[in-house]
Design a protein around this motif. Structure first.
Motif, PDB file in Angstrom:
ATOM      1  N   GLY A 143       0.788  -1.217   0.000  1.00 56.07           N
ATOM      2  CA  GLY A 143       0.000   0.000   0.000  1.00 56.07           C
ATOM      3  C   GLY A 143       0.825   1.273   0.000  1.00 56.07           C
ATOM      4  N   LEU A 144       2.119   1.165  -0.239  1.00 59.45           N
ATOM      5  CA  LEU A 144       2.990   2.337  -0.236  1.00 59.45           C
ATOM      6  C   LEU A 144       2.658   3.218  -1.442  1.00 59.45           C
ATOM      7  CD1 LEU A 144       5.399   3.656   1.263  1.00 59.45           C
ATOM      8  CD2 LEU A 144       6.896   2.403  -0.304  1.00 59.45           C
ATOM      9  N   ALA A 145       2.146   4.398  -1.177  1.00 53.88           N
ATOM     10  CA  ALA A 145       1.708   5.301  -2.245  1.00 53.88           C
ATOM     11  C   ALA A 145       2.898   5.910  -2.972  1.00 53.88           C
ATOM     12  CB  ALA A 145       0.839   6.411  -1.655  1.00 53.88           C
ATOM     13  N   VAL A 146       2.689   6.289  -4.214  1.00 54.96           N
ATOM     14  CA  VAL A 146       3.695   7.009  -4.975  1.00 54.96           C
ATOM     15  C   VAL A 146       4.006   8.304  -4.226  1.00 54.96           C
ATOM     16  CG1 VAL A 146       4.144   8.238  -7.140  1.00 54.96           C
ATOM     17  CG2 VAL A 146       3.013   6.008  -7.180  1.00 54.96           C
ATOM     18  N   GLY A 147       5.282   8.593  -4.083  1.00 58.99           N
ATOM     19  CA  GLY A 147       5.709   9.785  -3.354  1.00 58.99           C
ATOM     20  C   GLY A 147       5.916   9.543  -1.872  1.00 58.99           C
ATOM     21  N   GLN A 148       5.743   8.299  -1.423  1.00 57.84           N
ATOM     22  CA  GLN A 148       5.942   7.951  -0.017  1.00 57.84           C
ATOM     23  C   GLN A 148       7.171   7.053   0.124  1.00 57.84           C
ATOM     24  OE1 GLN A 148       3.764   8.881   2.814  1.00 57.84           O
ATOM     25  NE2 GLN A 148       3.493  10.392   1.195  1.00 57.84           N
ATOM     26  N   ALA A 149       7.726   7.028   1.325  1.00 55.17           N
ATOM     27  CA  ALA A 149       8.881   6.188   1.621  1.00 55.17           C
ATOM     28  C   ALA A 149       8.646   5.508   2.963  1.00 55.17           C
ATOM     29  CB  ALA A 149      10.162   7.022   1.670  1.00 55.17           C
ATOM     30  N   THR A 150       9.297   4.370   3.169  1.00 56.99           N
ATOM     31  CA  THR A 150       9.159   3.654   4.429  1.00 56.99           C
ATOM     32  C   THR A 150      10.443   2.883   4.726  1.00 56.99           C
ATOM     33  OG1 THR A 150       7.704   2.207   5.716  1.00 56.99           O
ATOM     34  CG2 THR A 150       8.180   1.507   3.470  1.00 56.99           C
ATOM     35  N   TYR A 151      10.629   2.615   5.994  1.00 58.86           N
ATOM     36  CA  TYR A 151      11.752   1.789   6.430  1.00 58.86           C
ATOM     37  C   TYR A 151      11.302   0.343   6.543  1.00 58.86           C
ATOM     38  CZ  TYR A 151      14.414   5.956   7.540  1.00 58.86           C
ATOM     39  OH  TYR A 151      15.096   7.138   7.459  1.00 58.86           O
ATOM     40  N   ALA A 152      12.236  -0.583   6.314  1.00 58.49           N
ATOM     41  CA  ALA A 152      11.975  -2.012   6.431  1.00 58.49           C
ATOM     42  C   ALA A 152      13.299  -2.709   6.720  1.00 58.49           C
ATOM     43  CB  ALA A 152      11.354  -2.549   5.141  1.00 58.49           C
ATOM     44  N   CYS A 153      13.224  -3.993   6.960  1.00 64.01           N
ATOM     45  CA  CYS A 153      14.421  -4.813   7.109  1.00 64.01           C
ATOM     46  C   CYS A 153      14.307  -6.006   6.177  1.00 64.01           C
ATOM     47  CB  CYS A 153      14.564  -5.341   8.539  1.00 64.01           C
ATOM     48  SG  CYS A 153      15.068  -4.105   9.733  1.00 64.01           S
ATOM     49  N   MET A 154      15.446  -6.516   5.787  1.00 59.66           N
ATOM     50  CA  MET A 154      15.483  -7.774   5.050  1.00 59.66           C
ATOM     51  C   MET A 154      16.145  -8.788   5.954  1.00 59.66           C
ATOM     52  SD  MET A 154      16.525  -8.549   1.218  1.00 59.66           S
ATOM     53  CE  MET A 154      16.586 -10.235   0.648  1.00 59.66           C
ATOM     54  N   LEU A 155      15.501  -9.949   6.091  1.00 55.08           N
ATOM     55  CA  LEU A 155      15.953 -10.974   7.019  1.00 55.08           C
ATOM     56  C   LEU A 155      16.397 -12.231   6.287  1.00 55.08           C
ATOM     57  CD1 LEU A 155      12.953 -10.788   9.535  1.00 55.08           C
ATOM     58  CD2 LEU A 155      15.089  -9.473   9.613  1.00 55.08           C
ATOM     59  N   THR A 156      17.209 -13.040   6.966  1.00 60.21           N
ATOM     60  CA  THR A 156      17.499 -14.381   6.475  1.00 60.21           C
ATOM     61  C   THR A 156      16.297 -15.261   6.803  1.00 60.21           C
ATOM     62  OG1 THR A 156      18.442 -15.196   8.553  1.00 60.21           O
ATOM     63  CG2 THR A 156      19.964 -14.094   7.006  1.00 60.21           C
ATOM     64  N   VAL A 157      16.300 -16.496   6.318  1.00 55.12           N
ATOM     65  CA  VAL A 157      15.194 -17.411   6.634  1.00 55.12           C
ATOM     66  C   VAL A 157      15.144 -17.732   8.124  1.00 55.12           C
ATOM     67  CG1 VAL A 157      15.053 -18.420   4.341  1.00 55.12           C
ATOM     68  CG2 VAL A 157      16.590 -19.425   6.019  1.00 55.12           C
ATOM     69  N   LYS A 158      16.254 -17.506   8.832  1.00 58.47           N
ATOM     70  CA  LYS A 158      16.289 -17.741  10.276  1.00 58.47           C
ATOM     71  C   LYS A 158      16.019 -16.475  11.083  1.00 58.47           C
ATOM     72  CE  LYS A 158      19.209 -21.762  10.063  1.00 58.47           C
ATOM     73  NZ  LYS A 158      20.323 -22.473  10.657  1.00 58.47           N
ATOM     74  N   GLY A 159      15.706 -15.371  10.403  1.00 57.70           N
ATOM     75  CA  GLY A 159      15.338 -14.140  11.093  1.00 57.70           C
ATOM     76  C   GLY A 159      16.484 -13.206  11.418  1.00 57.70           C
ATOM     77  N   ARG A 160      17.677 -13.474  10.913  1.00 57.96           N
ATOM     78  CA  ARG A 160      18.809 -12.571  11.125  1.00 57.96           C
ATOM     79  C   ARG A 160      18.689 -11.398  10.167  1.00 57.96           C
ATOM     80  NH1 ARG A 160      24.185 -11.725   9.355  1.00 57.96           N
ATOM     81  NH2 ARG A 160      23.860 -13.157   7.641  1.00 57.96           N
ATOM     82  N   ILE A 161      18.962 -10.188  10.645  1.00 57.04           N
ATOM     83  CA  ILE A 161      18.854  -8.996   9.804  1.00 57.04           C
ATOM     84  C   ILE A 161      20.026  -8.930   8.830  1.00 57.04           C
ATOM     85  CG2 ILE A 161      18.861  -6.465   9.778  1.00 57.04           C
ATOM     86  CD1 ILE A 161      17.484  -6.542  12.508  1.00 57.04           C
ATOM     87  N   LEU A 162      19.687  -8.866   7.537  1.00 60.03           N
ATOM     88  CA  LEU A 162      20.695  -8.685   6.498  1.00 60.03           C
ATOM     89  C   LEU A 162      20.960  -7.203   6.260  1.00 60.03           C
ATOM     90  CD1 LEU A 162      19.579 -11.326   3.848  1.00 60.03           C
ATOM     91  CD2 LEU A 162      21.591 -11.423   5.333  1.00 60.03           C
ATOM     92  N   GLY A 163      19.921  -6.391   6.413  1.00 59.97           N
ATOM     93  CA  GLY A 163      20.103  -4.967   6.193  1.00 59.97           C
ATOM     94  C   GLY A 163      18.863  -4.171   6.498  1.00 59.97           C
ATOM     95  N   ASP A 164      19.088  -2.923   6.923  1.00 62.59           N
ATOM     96  CA  ASP A 164      18.004  -1.953   7.091  1.00 62.59           C
ATOM     97  C   ASP A 164      17.786  -1.310   5.728  1.00 62.59           C
ATOM     98  OD1 ASP A 164      17.740  -2.282   9.880  1.00 62.59           O
ATOM     99  OD2 ASP A 164      19.470  -0.987  10.211  1.00 62.59           O
TER     100      ASP A 164
END
Length: 159
Positions: A52-73
């Motif tokens: 639902g991220l509208a055009v002109g909007q930005a958001t933070y997220a994380c990408m995780l491994t399959v075991k839940g370790r953070i790969l990157g913000d």
């Protein structure tokens, strides 16, 4: 220890507290994400709901491994024809391969964006500085693009 105004750090901190301060954000990398399935695909790959991220909007997220370790913000910007996928330069080698590996039937492509300067303007008068400078100030959580001295300035507003 007594405060010594001779040290630049004190003047910089004072400016940030009372007015506004500019800081160069180092070590970032970005991907241009295109294709009709880009939002749906990244919705499945990231911790944040981005469908639902509208055009002109930005958001933070994380990408995780399959075991839940953070790969990157991640900072994800939704432009009209692409997404800007931004993370640290150190995290990109860990983040990009899984993104590309799991594209099977989705219409999604990832392309490295050229290096560019990134700055953070902060402080109680940051908005005033931008307005006085003639910049198009975006709404909270949004971004805008303003031409400035022959370059294009992409500006994200976060509080």
């Amino acid at each position: 220890m007594a405060r010594d105004d001779a040290y630049p750090i004190h003047r910089e901190a004072e400016a940030l507290i009372r007015a506004a301060g500019l800081h160069r954000r180092e070590r970032h990398a970005a991907l241009c994400v295109t294709g009709a399935d880009r939002l749906d695909y990244l919705h499945r790959m990231l911790t944040q709901s981005v469908q639902g991220l509208a055009v002109g909007q930005a958001t933070y997220a994380c990408m995780l491994t399959v075991k839940g370790r953070i790969l990157g913000d991640i900072l994800l910007w939704n432009a009209a024809d692409h997404l800007r996928f931004e993370t640290t330069r150190d995290a990109m080698p860990a983040v990009q391969p899984p993104l590309e590996r799991y594209v099977i039937t989705d219409d999604v492509t990832f392309e490295a964006m050229p290096d560019e300067a990134a700055w953070v303007l902060a402080g109680p008068d940051a908005l005033g500085v931008l307005v006085r400078g003639g910049f198009d100030v975006p709404v909270e959580g949004g971004f805008s693009e303003t031409p400035f001295e022959g370059a294009s300035v992409l500006m994200l507003r976060r509080t």
